[in-house]
Design an enzyme around this catalytic site. Structure first.
Site, mmCIF file in Angstrom:
data_model
loop_
_atom_site.group_PDB
_atom_site.id
_atom_site.type_symbol
_atom_site.label_atom_id
_atom_site.label_comp_id
_atom_site.label_asym_id
_atom_site.label_seq_id
_atom_site.Cartn_x
_atom_site.Cartn_y
_atom_site.Cartn_z
ATOM 1 N N GLU A 230 0.878 -1.177 0.000
ATOM 2 C CA GLU A 230 0.000 0.000 0.000
ATOM 3 C C GLU A 230 0.910 1.219 0.000
ATOM 4 O OE1 GLU A 230 -3.107 -0.250 -0.396
ATOM 5 O OE2 GLU A 230 -3.614 -2.279 0.262
ATOM 6 N N CYS A 264 -2.429 9.209 2.379
ATOM 7 C CA CYS A 264 -2.047 8.631 1.085
ATOM 8 C C CYS A 264 -3.063 9.002 0.003
ATOM 9 C CB CYS A 264 -1.893 7.129 1.200
ATOM 10 S SG CYS A 264 -3.290 6.353 1.995
HETATM 11 P P1 NAD Z 1 8.424 4.635 4.716
HETATM 12 O O1 NAD Z 1 8.487 3.796 3.504
HETATM 13 O O2 NAD Z 1 9.553 5.553 4.989
HETATM 14 O O3 NAD Z 1 8.298 3.717 6.032
HETATM 15 C C1 NAD Z 1 7.225 2.833 6.235
HETATM 16 C C2 NAD Z 1 7.684 1.711 7.136
HETATM 17 O O4 NAD Z 1 8.676 0.938 6.471
HETATM 18 C C3 NAD Z 1 8.315 2.147 8.455
HETATM 19 O O5 NAD Z 1 7.866 1.304 9.480
HETATM 20 C C4 NAD Z 1 9.813 1.956 8.196
HETATM 21 O O6 NAD Z 1 10.571 1.726 9.356
HETATM 22 C C5 NAD Z 1 9.796 0.717 7.329
HETATM 23 N N1 NAD Z 1 10.974 0.533 6.473
HETATM 24 C C6 NAD Z 1 11.767 1.488 5.931
HETATM 25 N N2 NAD Z 1 12.727 0.903 5.155
HETATM 26 C C7 NAD Z 1 12.502 -0.440 5.210
HETATM 27 C C8 NAD Z 1 13.124 -1.566 4.604
HETATM 28 N N3 NAD Z 1 14.172 -1.430 3.777
HETATM 29 N N4 NAD Z 1 12.627 -2.792 4.848
HETATM 30 C C9 NAD Z 1 11.541 -2.952 5.643
HETATM 31 N N5 NAD Z 1 10.919 -1.919 6.254
HETATM 32 C C10 NAD Z 1 11.394 -0.681 6.034
HETATM 33 O O7 NAD Z 1 7.047 5.399 4.651
HETATM 34 P P2 NAD Z 1 6.481 6.505 5.653
HETATM 35 O O8 NAD Z 1 7.248 7.767 5.441
HETATM 36 O O9 NAD Z 1 6.396 5.943 7.029
HETATM 37 O O10 NAD Z 1 4.987 6.677 5.122
HETATM 38 C C11 NAD Z 1 4.618 7.647 4.201
HETATM 39 C C12 NAD Z 1 4.317 7.011 2.869
HETATM 40 O O11 NAD Z 1 3.362 5.974 3.050
HETATM 41 C C13 NAD Z 1 3.677 7.967 1.880
HETATM 42 O O12 NAD Z 1 4.233 7.781 0.600
HETATM 43 C C14 NAD Z 1 2.207 7.553 1.867
HETATM 44 O O13 NAD Z 1 1.521 7.875 0.689
HETATM 45 C C15 NAD Z 1 2.326 6.083 2.089
HETATM 46 N N6 NAD Z 1 1.075 5.559 2.646
HETATM 47 C C16 NAD Z 1 0.308 4.747 1.862
HETATM 48 C C17 NAD Z 1 -0.909 4.282 2.339
HETATM 49 C C18 NAD Z 1 -1.791 3.401 1.508
HETATM 50 O O14 NAD Z 1 -2.726 2.822 2.065
HETATM 51 N N7 NAD Z 1 -1.583 3.270 0.210
HETATM 52 C C19 NAD Z 1 -1.329 4.645 3.617
HETATM 53 C C20 NAD Z 1 -0.516 5.474 4.376
HETATM 54 C C21 NAD Z 1 0.689 5.915 3.889
#
Ligand code: NAD
Length: 505
Positions: A230, A264
């Site tokens: 997502e 998002c």
């Molecule tokens: P992010 O990708 O930086 O982090 C999300 C999660 O992934 C965190 O828990 C982080 O610690 C973990 N993570 C980071 N690198 C990783 C790796 N290499 N392996 C495994 N886990 C890892 O995202 P964010 O900044 O927390 O969230 C914002 C983004 O999320 C925005 O782009 C937003 O649009 C998206 N988002 C999407 C939805 C949806 O339902 N489509 C909902 C909410 C947010």
């Protein structure tokens, strides 16, 4: 190592939480796999009794939970209550209602040439599921996939975002409502996320950025681990001349500025038909002027959650202004108060494709407004993005709304509404293009967390089958059977005759 929780508004330290050592990833998975044997052996109804208790405790603690979320994210307490606590409670309720039938064997039709047999889909847990969640809705976006995964009989390892560790700690507290190791909440950043991904989970549910989603998918692909991703969005709102303009303007303001745009499905681009462009702009500016920012229950908009995101939005707005965008509402970045993370809602016009905010996710309280002439042009503009998460269309012509929606390359759409399709748990939810892979929510959500075994069952009373050996002497009978059943004109009598003759071999 500890994770520090800091108040978004003033940076005050709210608490420190032990990080889960990366070296423990293997043991965490071992515990999860062990616990899955007994959790998966429970009936769906027995498992749901735990989820029901979880929901009741969540509602009992609703104010405390809303306080923790608001303090951690900078969103208003009312937003924390409605979109996070209410959203999580409704997700749980939906799962409680739907899981018993989803988890029962599902009968499907069996064609006549398989006479005497039955067919059904048998669902069972995948095993150990890794759920990685973000900071923008740190509670709801964790509880919702956890509920679906647990109901299906999986055990769960949840890694919430390191940016909202107080919510992570809260989720860890709540995980004690389940038997040991059924829901394990681990605390850490990307390094821990990577270590967990390397432990061969049976399924990964990830919510976050496109770049992290890609990294996870690349790793998962090597072991063919199934995933739901997502990811981000760049949703468009399209307003036609015949729309209820006041409603559209209020929707645009809520859609773009809710949770300071850190959604998002946020409305990141607004396309307005030329004939009503000026009136819409006037309405939208009036609505924006009524908003009040703050931390109290009555405030409309809180602050950004992280300094990183604040700086990203600042850069995008500055880039747009440098390239000629007109600031209709809000302040130029040079006048922002950098001592806090509040961003006054920004409305921009005179937008050009060369500006970063045309194509790159903003994830902040910024509404760029652009004009269009024809429906065809509106379709092209709305689809002109690498993302495909959601969108909305405002018109009083429902035929046009449905036609427009039918041409949108997005996983979700709202008609004369905005964002809320995601809050109806009967609707599957997920993005297309760079917005992700797979769906959760709805009955599809519970199914996604299952292995599905397609079963064709025979009573076993007959010694042979028409298609088994021998082949000798059957060719012409099969020719007859195919022409009489699947040919231009169905001839039941001849079909049955060839079938019966084949049965005699
Ligand atoms: P992010 O990708 O930086 O982090 C999300 C999660 O992934 C965190 O828990 C982080 O610690 C973990 N993570 C980071 N690198 C990783 C790796 N290499 N392996 C495994 N886990 C890892 O995202 P964010 O900044 O927390 O969230 C914002 C983004 O999320 C925005 O782009 C937003 O649009 C998206 N988002 C999407 C939805 C949806 O339902 N489509 C909902 C909410 C947010």
């Amino acid at each position: 190592m500890v994770l520090k929780a800091q108040a978004p508004a003033d940076g005050a330290v709210l608490g420190s939480f032990e990080e889960t050592p990366v070296t423990e990833a293997g043991q965490i998975f071992e515990n999860s796999r062990e616990a899955q044997h007994s959790w998966g052996a429970l009936s769906t109804v027995q498992r749901l009794s735990y989820l029901k208790r979880f929901r009741h405790v969540l509602v009992d603690l609703q104010e405390e939970i809303a306080d923790i979320i608001a303090a951690s994210t900078g969103k208003t307490k009312t937003d924390a209550l409605t979109t996070e606590v209410m959203g999580a409670a409704d997700a749980l309720k939906h799962v409680e209602k739907e899981a018993p039938s989803v988890m029962s064997n599902e009968k499907v039709k069996t064609p006549i040439h398989f006479a005497g047999k039955a067919s059904y889909i048998n669902r069972k847990p995948r095993g150990t599921v890794l759920i990685v969640s973000p900071w923008n809705f740190p509670f709801q976006l964790a509880v919702s996939p956890v509920a679906e995964a647990l109901a299906a009989g999986n055990t769960v390892i949840l890694k919430p975002s390191e940016d909202t560790p107080m919510v992570g700690e809260l989720l860890r507290r709540l995980s004690s409502l389940f038997p040991e190791h059924v829901m394990q909440v681990v605390m850490g950043d990307a390094d821990l996320g990577e270590a967990l991904t390397s432990e061969d989970p049976d399924f990964i549910h990830f919510t976050g950025s496109v770049s992290t989603g890609r990294k996870i998918q690349e790793k998962a692909a090597q072991k063919l681990i199934p995933t739901i991703l997502e990811l981000g969005g760049k949703d468009a709102m399209t307003v036609f001349e015949d729309a209820n303009l006041q409603r559209a303007a209020k929707a645009a303001v809520w859609g773009s500025f809710h949770n300071s745009g850190q959604v998002c499905l946020s409305t990141e681009r607004v396309f307005v038909q030329a004939g009503v462009y000026d009136s819409f702009l006037t309405e939208v500016k009036q609505e924006a002027a009524k908003l009040r920012q703050g931390k109290d229950e009555d405030a409309d908009i809180g602050s950004m959650t992280t300094r990183r995101q604040y700086e990203h939005v600042k850069e995008q707005v500055q880039d747009a202004l440098d390239q000629g965008a007109i600031l209709e509402t809000g302040r130029a970045p040079g006048d922002w108060d950098d001592s806090s993370l509040f961003i006054e809602p920004v409305i921009l016009t005179n937008i050009k494709p060369s500006m970063a905010l045309w194509s790159v996710e903003t994830f902040g309280p910024v509404m760029p407004i652009m004009a269009f002439e024809t429906e065809e042009e509106a379709v092209t503009l709305a689809n002109d993005t690498e993302y495909g998460l959601g969108g909305s269309v405002f018109t009083s012509d429902i035929g046009r709304a449905e036609r427009f929606t039918g041409r949108m390359r997005t996983g979700n759409m709202n008609i004369n509404e905005v964002l809320v399709s995601v809050a109806n748990f009967h609707l599957p939810y997920g993005g297309v293009k760079n917005s992700g892979i797979g769906k959760y929510h709805g009955r599809d959500g519970i199914r996604s967390f299952c292995i599905e075994t397609s079963v064709l069952a025979d009573k076993g009373t007959e010694d042979n089958e028409i298609i088994w050996y021998p082949n000798a002497g059957k060719y012409d009978l099969f020719l007859d059977m195919i022409s009489n059943f699947w040919g231009r004109r169905r001839n039941w009598k001849s079909f049955i005759q060839s079938y019966m003759s084949l049965n005699k071999f």
